[in-house]
Scaffold this motif. Sequence first.
Motif, short mmCIF file in Angstrom:
data_model
loop_
_atom_site.label_atom_id
_atom_site.label_comp_id
_atom_site.label_asym_id
_atom_site.label_seq_id
_atom_site.Cartn_x
_atom_site.Cartn_y
_atom_site.Cartn_z
N HIS A 1 -72.86 55.89 -3.39
CA HIS A 1 -72.97 54.49 -3.81
C HIS A 1 -71.60 53.84 -3.83
N ASP B 1 -74.90 52.91 -10.35
CA ASP B 1 -76.23 53.19 -9.81
C ASP B 1 -76.81 54.49 -10.34
N CYS B 2 -76.01 55.57 -10.33
CA CYS B 2 -76.57 56.87 -10.69
C CYS B 2 -75.83 57.52 -11.84
N CYS C 1 -69.11 56.79 -5.19
CA CYS C 1 -69.47 57.94 -6.02
C CYS C 1 -69.89 59.10 -5.13
N CYS D 1 -70.47 55.74 -11.78
CA CYS D 1 -71.21 54.95 -10.81
C CYS D 1 -72.28 54.15 -11.54
ZN ZN Z 1 -73.85 56.76 -7.47
#
Ligand code: ZN
Length: 150
Positions: A12, A37-38, A8, A35
């Motif tokens: 990540h 994660d975010c 991303c 993503c």
């Molecule tokens: Zn990310």
Amino acid sequence: MIVFDLLCGGGHRFEGWFSSADDYASQRERNLLQCPDCGSGEVHRVPSAARFNLGAEQPKPAPMPAKTADMEGKDPFAIAQMLYSRMLDTILTKTEDVGRDFADEARRIHYEEVAARPIRGQATQAEHDALIDEGIPVARIPLPPADQLN
Ligand SMILES: [Zn+2]
């Protein structure tokens, strides 16, 4: 299914599973890729981890010989045996046999006490582990007893 390594915009790295490369392209076009994660939708495919050179010296597997015309029509097991025996030939003709001195010699080469050259020989499990611990690249291959080599 195919797996792509994705990255991303925030750096990540994660895996995405797709039914095809087209499926990946279509999901990306419709901004369905996010993503985990975010939540960033700015996602790109990156080369698979296995192909990354991480900068560390890693033992290279012996190159597999190419399939040749005389293997056409043979069953996969026979082909595997032919490839294996050719790989052994390559190793046996391109390396110097140092026998039981393998661990010591590999260490001398690693620490540049002697000229670098491809060697083969025997090492115990403990010697092998010690070499790996010291970061000395060694690879292990099963070799048939010498009297079976031809
Ligand atoms: Zn990310």
